[in-house]
Design a protein around this motif. Structure first.
Motif, PDB file in Angstrom:
ATOM      1  N   ASP A 105       0.826  -1.227   0.000  1.00 24.32           N
ATOM      2  CA  ASP A 105       0.000   0.000   0.000  1.00 24.32           C
ATOM      3  C   ASP A 105       0.851   1.264   0.000  1.00 24.32           C
ATOM      4  OD1 ASP A 105      -2.300  -1.455  -0.107  1.00 24.32           O
ATOM      5  OD2 ASP A 105      -2.887  -1.152   1.979  1.00 24.32           O
ATOM      6  N   LYS A 106       2.106   1.146   0.417  1.00 28.86           N
ATOM      7  CA  LYS A 106       3.034   2.293   0.356  1.00 28.86           C
ATOM      8  C   LYS A 106       3.700   2.384  -1.022  1.00 28.86           C
ATOM      9  CE  LYS A 106       2.892   3.381   4.856  1.00 28.86           C
ATOM     10  NZ  LYS A 106       2.405   4.686   5.328  1.00 28.86           N
ATOM     11  N   GLY A 107       3.309   1.489  -1.920  1.00 24.55           N
ATOM     12  CA  GLY A 107       3.899   1.504  -3.261  1.00 24.55           C
ATOM     13  C   GLY A 107       5.246   0.810  -3.332  1.00 24.55           C
ATOM     14  N   VAL A 108       5.527  -0.059  -2.357  1.00 22.62           N
ATOM     15  CA  VAL A 108       6.839  -0.710  -2.282  1.00 22.62           C
ATOM     16  C   VAL A 108       6.709  -2.188  -2.639  1.00 22.62           C
ATOM     17  CG1 VAL A 108       8.760  -1.318  -0.744  1.00 22.62           C
ATOM     18  CG2 VAL A 108       7.660   0.929  -0.549  1.00 22.62           C
ATOM     19  N   LYS A 109       7.592  -2.649  -3.521  1.00 23.64           N
ATOM     20  CA  LYS A 109       7.626  -4.050  -3.964  1.00 23.64           C
ATOM     21  C   LYS A 109       8.150  -4.949  -2.843  1.00 23.64           C
ATOM     22  CE  LYS A 109      10.793  -6.599  -7.101  1.00 23.64           C
ATOM     23  NZ  LYS A 109      10.359  -7.260  -8.349  1.00 23.64           N
ATOM     24  N   VAL A 110       7.502  -6.095  -2.639  1.00 21.39           N
ATOM     25  CA  VAL A 110       7.944  -7.063  -1.619  1.00 21.39           C
ATOM     26  C   VAL A 110       8.335  -8.368  -2.301  1.00 21.39           C
ATOM     27  CG1 VAL A 110       7.262  -8.418   0.411  1.00 21.39           C
ATOM     28  CG2 VAL A 110       6.332  -6.114   0.090  1.00 21.39           C
ATOM     29  N   GLU A 111       9.504  -8.895  -1.972  1.00 22.88           N
ATOM     30  CA  GLU A 111       9.907 -10.229  -2.429  1.00 22.88           C
ATOM     31  C   GLU A 111      10.233 -11.077  -1.211  1.00 22.88           C
ATOM     32  OE1 GLU A 111      10.132 -11.779  -5.299  1.00 22.88           O
ATOM     33  OE2 GLU A 111       9.803 -10.169  -6.754  1.00 22.88           O
ATOM     34  N   SER A 112       9.484 -12.151  -1.019  1.00 26.59           N
ATOM     35  CA  SER A 112       9.727 -13.048   0.119  1.00 26.59           C
ATOM     36  C   SER A 112      10.178 -14.395  -0.400  1.00 26.59           C
ATOM     37  CB  SER A 112       8.452 -13.223   0.939  1.00 26.59           C
ATOM     38  OG  SER A 112       7.974 -11.977   1.378  1.00 26.59           O
ATOM     39  N   LEU A 113      11.178 -14.974   0.232  1.00 32.64           N
ATOM     40  CA  LEU A 113      11.754 -16.228  -0.284  1.00 32.64           C
ATOM     41  C   LEU A 113      10.960 -17.455   0.147  1.00 32.64           C
ATOM     42  CD1 LEU A 113      15.555 -15.418   0.018  1.00 32.64           C
ATOM     43  CD2 LEU A 113      13.858 -14.648  -1.651  1.00 32.64           C
ATOM     44  N   ALA A 114      10.232 -17.328   1.245  1.00 32.67           N
ATOM     45  CA  ALA A 114       9.327 -18.405   1.671  1.00 32.67           C
ATOM     46  C   ALA A 114       8.102 -17.734   2.274  1.00 32.67           C
ATOM     47  CB  ALA A 114       9.997 -19.307   2.701  1.00 32.67           C
ATOM     48  N   ILE A 115       6.916 -18.099   1.788  1.00 37.91           N
ATOM     49  CA  ILE A 115       5.677 -17.489   2.297  1.00 37.91           C
ATOM     50  C   ILE A 115       4.849 -18.567   2.985  1.00 37.91           C
ATOM     51  CG2 ILE A 115       3.579 -16.200   1.708  1.00 37.91           C
ATOM     52  CD1 ILE A 115       5.035 -15.141  -0.771  1.00 37.91           C
ATOM     53  N   LEU A 116       4.575 -18.330   4.256  1.00 35.39           N
ATOM     54  CA  LEU A 116       3.786 -19.285   5.042  1.00 35.39           C
ATOM     55  C   LEU A 116       2.300 -19.018   4.820  1.00 35.39           C
ATOM     56  CD1 LEU A 116       5.831 -18.855   8.326  1.00 35.39           C
ATOM     57  CD2 LEU A 116       5.884 -20.878   6.848  1.00 35.39           C
ATOM     58  N   GLU A 117       1.582 -20.069   4.450  1.00 34.59           N
ATOM     59  CA  GLU A 117       0.119 -19.977   4.333  1.00 34.59           C
ATOM     60  C   GLU A 117      -0.497 -20.092   5.725  1.00 34.59           C
ATOM     61  OE1 GLU A 117      -1.734 -20.695   1.145  1.00 34.59           O
ATOM     62  OE2 GLU A 117      -3.704 -20.740   2.096  1.00 34.59           O
ATOM     63  N   SER A 118       0.037 -21.049   6.506  1.00 34.22           N
ATOM     64  CA  SER A 118      -0.389 -21.171   7.903  1.00 34.22           C
ATOM     65  C   SER A 118       0.626 -22.003   8.675  1.00 34.22           C
ATOM     66  CB  SER A 118      -1.774 -21.828   7.999  1.00 34.22           C
ATOM     67  OG  SER A 118      -1.650 -23.214   7.758  1.00 34.22           O
ATOM     68  N   ILE A 119       0.640 -21.800   9.987  1.00 39.59           N
ATOM     69  CA  ILE A 119       1.473 -22.643  10.857  1.00 39.59           C
ATOM     70  C   ILE A 119       0.626 -23.100  12.047  1.00 39.59           C
ATOM     71  CG2 ILE A 119       3.819 -21.893  10.257  1.00 39.59           C
ATOM     72  CD1 ILE A 119       3.695 -19.764  12.406  1.00 39.59           C
ATOM     73  N   SER A 120      -0.663 -23.356  11.756  1.00 35.19           N
ATOM     74  CA  SER A 120      -1.575 -23.807  12.819  1.00 35.19           C
ATOM     75  C   SER A 120      -1.309 -25.267  13.167  1.00 35.19           C
ATOM     76  CB  SER A 120      -3.029 -23.670  12.352  1.00 35.19           C
ATOM     77  OG  SER A 120      -3.298 -22.327  12.040  1.00 35.19           O
ATOM     78  N   ASN A 121      -1.630 -25.633  14.386  1.00 34.48           N
ATOM     79  CA  ASN A 121      -1.533 -27.021  14.859  1.00 34.48           C
ATOM     80  C   ASN A 121      -0.156 -27.644  14.612  1.00 34.48           C
ATOM     81  OD1 ASN A 121      -4.339 -26.840  15.464  1.00 34.48           O
ATOM     82  ND2 ASN A 121      -4.773 -27.237  13.297  1.00 34.48           N
ATOM     83  N   GLY A 122       0.881 -26.801  14.691  1.00 33.99           N
ATOM     84  CA  GLY A 122       2.238 -27.325  14.571  1.00 33.99           C
ATOM     85  C   GLY A 122       2.615 -27.718  13.149  1.00 33.99           C
ATOM     86  N   LYS A 123       1.724 -27.457  12.177  1.00 38.04           N
ATOM     87  CA  LYS A 123       1.980 -27.878  10.796  1.00 38.04           C
ATOM     88  C   LYS A 123       2.313 -26.659   9.931  1.00 38.04           C
ATOM     89  CE  LYS A 123      -0.144 -30.744   7.263  1.00 38.04           C
ATOM     90  NZ  LYS A 123       1.145 -31.314   6.824  1.00 38.04           N
ATOM     91  N   ILE A 124       3.446 -26.767   9.218  1.00 37.42           N
ATOM     92  CA  ILE A 124       3.888 -25.660   8.376  1.00 37.42           C
ATOM     93  C   ILE A 124       3.363 -25.862   6.956  1.00 37.42           C
ATOM     94  CG2 ILE A 124       5.920 -24.543   7.356  1.00 37.42           C
ATOM     95  CD1 ILE A 124       7.485 -25.552   9.907  1.00 37.42           C
ATOM     96  N   ILE A 125       2.553 -24.917   6.473  1.00 40.21           N
ATOM     97  CA  ILE A 125       2.055 -24.996   5.093  1.00 40.21           C
ATOM     98  C   ILE A 125       2.471 -23.733   4.345  1.00 40.21           C
ATOM     99  CG2 ILE A 125      -0.023 -25.126   3.631  1.00 40.21           C
ATOM    100  CD1 ILE A 125      -1.349 -26.596   6.043  1.00 40.21           C
ATOM    101  N   PHE A 126       3.158 -23.930   3.206  1.00 39.02           N
ATOM    102  CA  PHE A 126       3.582 -22.783   2.391  1.00 39.02           C
ATOM    103  C   PHE A 126       2.500 -22.425   1.377  1.00 39.02           C
ATOM    104  CE2 PHE A 126       7.638 -24.714   3.728  1.00 39.02           C
ATOM    105  CZ  PHE A 126       8.214 -23.609   4.326  1.00 39.02           C
ATOM    106  N   LYS A 127       2.530 -21.153   0.954  1.00 37.30           N
ATOM    107  CA  LYS A 127       1.611 -20.692  -0.085  1.00 37.30           C
ATOM    108  C   LYS A 127       2.004 -21.264  -1.418  1.00 37.30           C
ATOM    109  CE  LYS A 127      -0.987 -16.672   0.802  1.00 37.30           C
ATOM    110  NZ  LYS A 127      -0.989 -15.269   1.175  1.00 37.30           N
TER     111      LYS A 127
END
Lengths: 189, 189
Positions: free
Chosen positions: B167-189
């Motif tokens: 929203d500030k007009g700034v590009k974001v690059e993330s090397l790993a994106i977490l969809e969720s980490i509920s119930n001890g389980k890691i799920i990536f987007k």
């Protein structure tokens, strides 16, 4: 280390009788090319000693240690001064006095990351009264790790840090040793 | 970034529903080989953008930023959370809320090290609610520096940080994106 001494003469700023500011190239803005030369020089100074890990302390030590670690091919662990909610509860702890912040602080390293199998090189930006180095040595003694030595970028040779560390039986290698910084004039040993 | 995701699955530890601990390889003990792969990947993601400086924040961002800076051939500046007696008095300042420390803190960068001539890449370990990134963007706006983007190692995709930064007009690059980490389980987007 000539390139470092020349850079200190060129860009270091003396404040009062005891403070040398190197924040334009070492500990606020970091010249990564210079840090690489520093890292190579640490490897040269400790080339005959087996090292499995580098230990430093937040914040200024981290960049120096990470760049140096590439020449040793080992991981870096940094002692934490400021605890977050996700810090382990099972830590080695010691206490140090900060010259620049004028107060005592605790430092912590998770017990997971130091053990009796480790041969550890301590790396830090400054050695003056030895507070940070002695606290890191204390932590390594608690972990029963072997201490390979202490590698320092800039040593204040007019303060007792080196003697206090050597009295613990630990080798010190400093890349630039200040004889004095009185009257705004930087003199190396 | 597959090698990073695999490492998170292997060595990351989920605490509760919102906390992913990566302190065995990213932010307490640092795997320098992995940081080099991360640095190369940041260069790849920002290869067509001119960058003159990397800005990060103490403490966990420093190692990542320094290793990455080698691929961009630029200096690193880190924002300070904790002021020492030798800190400049003329600083850019902003405020951020720390998720792991549960409190507001000020961050500062000396006015000497950011200017309207700089094209700056922000690098940090985590993006969650965007607090640190927004404070660094605020500082870069004060300095009138150009913002080349934000490079993040691990993004919590279920929190609003990315949207707030974009929203500030700034590009974001993330090397790993977490969809969720509920119930001890890691799920990536």
């Amino acid at each position: 280390m000539e390139v470092l001494k020349n850079r200190i003469l060129k860009d270091g700023v003396v404040l009062g009788d005891n403070i040398l500011k190197v924040d334009s190239f070492i500990n606020h803005q970091m010249d990564i090319k210079l840090l690489n030369q520093i890292g190579k020089e640490f490897k040269e100074r400790f080339k005959n000693i087996e090292i499995t890990k580098i230990l430093t302390i937040e914040a200024s030590g981290i960049g120096i240690a990470c760049i140096a670690a590439q020449y040793f091919d080992v991981p870096v662990v940094f002692a934490k001064k400021h605890e977050g909610i996700n810090m382990d509860k099972d830590n080695y702890e010691s206490e140090a006095f900060s010259f620049t912040k004028k107060k005592n602080y605790k430092i912590k390293v998770s017990k997971k990351y130091l053990s009796a199998e480790d041969k550890v090189l301590i790396i830090d930006d400054f050695l003056a009264n030895g507070n940070a180095s002695l606290a890191l040595i204390d932590i390594l003694n608690q972990a029963k790790s072997e201490i390979a030595g202490v590698g320092i970028v800039i040593e204040k040779g007019f303060q007792p840090g080196r003697k206090l560390v050597e009295d613990k039986g630990v080798k010190v290698e400093s890349l630039a040793i200040l004889e004095s910084i009185s009257n705004g004039k930087i003199i190396f040993k």
